[in-house]
Design an enzyme around this catalytic site. Structure first.
Site, PDB file in Angstrom:
ATOM      1  N   LYS A   1      -4.043  10.729   4.647  1.00  9.97           N
ATOM      2  CA  LYS A   1      -3.536  10.011   5.814  1.00  9.97           C
ATOM      3  C   LYS A   1      -2.482  10.897   6.481  1.00  9.97           C
ATOM      4  O   LYS A   1      -1.283  10.640   6.399  1.00  9.97           O
ATOM      5  CB  LYS A   1      -2.896   8.669   5.425  1.00  9.97           C
ATOM      6  CG  LYS A   1      -3.805   7.745   4.585  1.00  9.97           C
ATOM      7  CD  LYS A   1      -3.496   7.869   3.122  1.00  9.97           C
ATOM      8  CE  LYS A   1      -4.130   6.808   2.246  1.00  9.97           C
ATOM      9  NZ  LYS A   1      -5.547   6.618   2.362  1.00  9.97           N
TER      10      LYS A   1
ATOM     11  N   ASP B   1       0.447  19.467  18.289  1.00  8.35           N
ATOM     12  CA  ASP B   1       1.039  20.712  18.788  1.00  8.35           C
ATOM     13  C   ASP B   1       1.589  21.539  17.626  1.00  8.35           C
ATOM     14  O   ASP B   1       0.958  21.625  16.577  1.00  8.35           O
ATOM     15  CB  ASP B   1       2.086  20.404  19.856  1.00  8.35           C
ATOM     16  CG  ASP B   1       1.451  19.828  21.131  1.00  8.35           C
ATOM     17  OD1 ASP B   1       0.253  20.063  21.338  1.00  8.35           O
ATOM     18  OD2 ASP B   1       2.149  19.139  21.886  1.00  8.35           O
TER      19      ASP B   1
ATOM     20  N   LYS C   1       3.287   4.363  -1.167  1.00  4.13           N
ATOM     21  CA  LYS C   1       3.445   5.232  -2.337  1.00  4.13           C
ATOM     22  C   LYS C   1       4.742   6.008  -2.147  1.00  4.13           C
ATOM     23  O   LYS C   1       4.782   7.024  -1.447  1.00  4.13           O
ATOM     24  CB  LYS C   1       2.287   6.211  -2.501  1.00  4.13           C
ATOM     25  CG  LYS C   1       0.929   5.559  -2.786  1.00  4.13           C
ATOM     26  CD  LYS C   1       0.181   5.219  -1.536  1.00  4.13           C
ATOM     27  CE  LYS C   1      -1.213   4.689  -1.876  1.00  4.13           C
ATOM     28  NZ  LYS C   1      -1.917   4.200  -0.672  1.00  4.13           N
TER      29      LYS C   1
ATOM     30  N   HIS D   1      -9.132  10.943   0.981  1.00  2.18           N
ATOM     31  CA  HIS D   1      -8.187   9.834   0.862  1.00  2.18           C
ATOM     32  C   HIS D   1      -6.917  10.098   1.656  1.00  2.18           C
ATOM     33  O   HIS D   1      -5.988   9.299   1.635  1.00  2.18           O
ATOM     34  CB  HIS D   1      -7.848   9.614  -0.621  1.00  2.18           C
ATOM     35  CG  HIS D   1      -7.208   8.298  -0.921  1.00  2.18           C
ATOM     36  ND1 HIS D   1      -5.863   8.166  -1.212  1.00  2.18           N
ATOM     37  CD2 HIS D   1      -7.720   7.053  -0.963  1.00  2.18           C
ATOM     38  CE1 HIS D   1      -5.587   6.896  -1.444  1.00  2.18           C
ATOM     39  NE2 HIS D   1      -6.688   6.194  -1.296  1.00  2.18           N
TER      40      HIS D   1
ATOM     41  N   HIS E   1       0.813  -1.217   0.000  1.00  2.00           N
ATOM     42  CA  HIS E   1       0.000   0.000   0.000  1.00  2.00           C
ATOM     43  C   HIS E   1       0.845   1.264   0.000  1.00  2.00           C
ATOM     44  O   HIS E   1       0.317   2.368  -0.017  1.00  2.00           O
ATOM     45  CB  HIS E   1      -0.933  -0.027   1.224  1.00  2.00           C
ATOM     46  CG  HIS E   1      -2.084   0.904   1.151  1.00  2.00           C
ATOM     47  ND1 HIS E   1      -2.260   1.948   2.041  1.00  2.00           N
ATOM     48  CD2 HIS E   1      -3.130   0.968   0.283  1.00  2.00           C
ATOM     49  CE1 HIS E   1      -3.360   2.602   1.740  1.00  2.00           C
ATOM     50  NE2 HIS E   1      -3.908   2.039   0.680  1.00  2.00           N
TER      51      HIS E   1
ATOM     52  N   ASP F   1      17.371   9.424  -8.121  1.00  2.45           N
ATOM     53  CA  ASP F   1      18.806   9.688  -8.019  1.00  2.45           C
ATOM     54  C   ASP F   1      19.288   9.800  -6.569  1.00  2.45           C
ATOM     55  O   ASP F   1      20.302  10.470  -6.298  1.00  2.45           O
ATOM     56  CB  ASP F   1      19.173  10.972  -8.786  1.00  2.45           C
ATOM     57  CG  ASP F   1      19.082  10.789 -10.288  1.00  2.45           C
ATOM     58  OD1 ASP F   1      19.077   9.633 -10.745  1.00  2.45           O
ATOM     59  OD2 ASP F   1      19.008  11.812 -11.004  1.00  2.45           O
TER      60      ASP F   1
END
Length: 419
Positions: free
Chosen positions: A314, A319, A136, A312, A134, A141
């Site tokens: 996450k 603080d 991404k 979608h 899952h 380089d």
């Protein structure tokens, strides 16, 4: 046609698993840029890919054959043809509908394409539901990296319509990229190369007391020795919270320990806001999250439901300087099954920017659950939620018994093995 496509099983053999038990520390003096939605993310990633000179490492859960996917394909083909080493790791479930011709064009250009836990359909249904890749991550380089929740698909762009996703990622430059590069190499099956030239740096103090700007740490979840690292990072940060907490998460159904820390933060006077899906792409996600509302609302947690389009994201902040961005939801799939990766960020400017963007989201595009909502069987709901989550937490061990999850690395069936 010689297609260099590999199949990677869900878990590695014991010796490989041990070799990949990687711990990463905090690195200072990084530059972190927030990228909101595909409009910000795709131009930055594609620019970096076009400028690549030596190596591209790319992992994604979803790659579609739409305008975004085709543009990515063309850029990767061009990079490989000019001599750049290109390794693309795809999830067998999220990318299970990619055509052989699409993958073949990549492979014929010299791109190494790897498919994580592929499975053919049984009676028209795919069976590889669990332990998904899952993450991404894109590393170019060993100099610039991207990580977050955005897949390579057109539904992350506003012109996709009402179903376009609201999401976040970051671009990282600086010393922390070395860890992202090492991790991406190791997870792509290139551990020996990854270990050369990589040294673990001395960690600053723990997250609760680290001071400074531009601090970044990579954390991840696997099914070996890092099952709880992302969850523990949330729990630790919530336990240290003094002023504010904002969590924007697409699929919210965490275990009791994390729920308790959210509630306890609100009880001691911390301003706690949760931004959830009000227009979900998966209805079950909304129903599951609402099972927990009464438990949290009664202790002062403010809950917003984002209603403009599917959420979608996450991301979270605590603080004035702690933030996290990555691929991990706060649900059983992400916290107990999937392979995930987040970055932790200690930087006041980034924290403030993320806070301002989430405040706009909550103020202008959300409905807020009423504080005086009458609790309805909240204890029963919490008990059911607790049982469901912890059954799912032990599910990886059970799925490991299935033949589809035997650890193995093999060439794509019917294709050449020379790559």
């Amino acid at each position: 046609m010689s297609v260099a496509v590999e199949h990677i099983a869900t878990d590695q053999p014991p010796d490989a698993a041990k070799a990949r038990d990687l711990d990463y520390g905090w690195h200072s003096d990084n530059q972190v840029q927030l990228l909101e939605n595909g409009e910000a993310y795709f131009p930055k990633v594609f620019e970096a890919l076009r400028e690549a000179r030596r190596e591209i490492l790319l992992e994604t859960f979803i790659l579609f054959e739409d305008k975004v996917g085709h543009e990515l394909q063309h850029i990767l083909i061009d990079a490989a043809q000019r001599g750049v080493k290109v390794v693309v790791s795809l999830d067998g479930f999220g990318c299970g509908e990619l055509s052989p011709s699409f993958l073949g064009e990549l492979a014929d250009a010299g791109v190494t394409v790897q498919m994580f836990d592929p499975a053919s359909k049984t009676l028209g249904v795919r069976t590889n539901w669990f332990r998904r890749l899952h993450r991404k991550i894109v590393v170019v380089d060993a100099a610039v990296a991207f990580i977050g929740g955005i897949n390579f698909s057109a539904d992350h762009l506003g012109d996709f319509g009402p179903e376009a996703k609201q999401d976040y990622a970051v671009q990282v430059t600086g010393p922390a990229v070395a860890d992202l590069h090492h991790f991406a190499l190791a997870q792509s099956g290139r551990q020996a190369r990854a270990r050369r030239g990589w040294r673990r740096r001395q960690q600053p103090p723990c997250a609760g007391s680290t001071e400074g700007e531009g601090l970044v740490r990579l954390i991840y979840r696997d099914n070996v020795r890092h099952r709880d690292d992302i969850e523990e990072a949330y729990i630790h940060a919530l336990g240290q919270a003094q002023k504010r907490v904002v969590i924007a998460n697409a699929y919210f159904f965490p275990g009791y320990r994390l729920l308790r820390e959210i509630r306890n933060a609100a009880r001691r006077g911390v301003q706690v806001q949760l931004i959830m899906q009000g227009q979900p792409d998966v209805l079950l996600a909304k129903l599951a999250a609402r099972m927990l509302y009464d438990y949290l609302l009664k202790d002062g947690v403010v809950i917003h439901e984002y209603c403009q389009r599917p959420l979608h994201g996450k991301v979270a902040l605590v603080d004035d300087d702690w933030s996290t961005v990555g691929s991990s939801n706060l649900d059983p799939l992400s916290l107990a099954l999937n392979l995930e990766a987040n970055v932790l960020i200690r930087d006041r400017a980034f924290n403030q920017q993320l806070y301002e963007r989430l405040e706009i989201l909550a103020r202008d595009h959300c409905q807020t659950m009423p504080e005086n909502r009458k609790p309805r069987l909240w204890l029963w709901r919490l008990t059911v939620g607790f049982l469901v989550f912890h059954v799912m937490r032990h599910f990886p061990a059970m799925t490991g018994w299935l033949p589809a999850h035997k650890p193995r690395l093999k060439p794509f069936e019917g294709q050449a093995n020379d790559h």
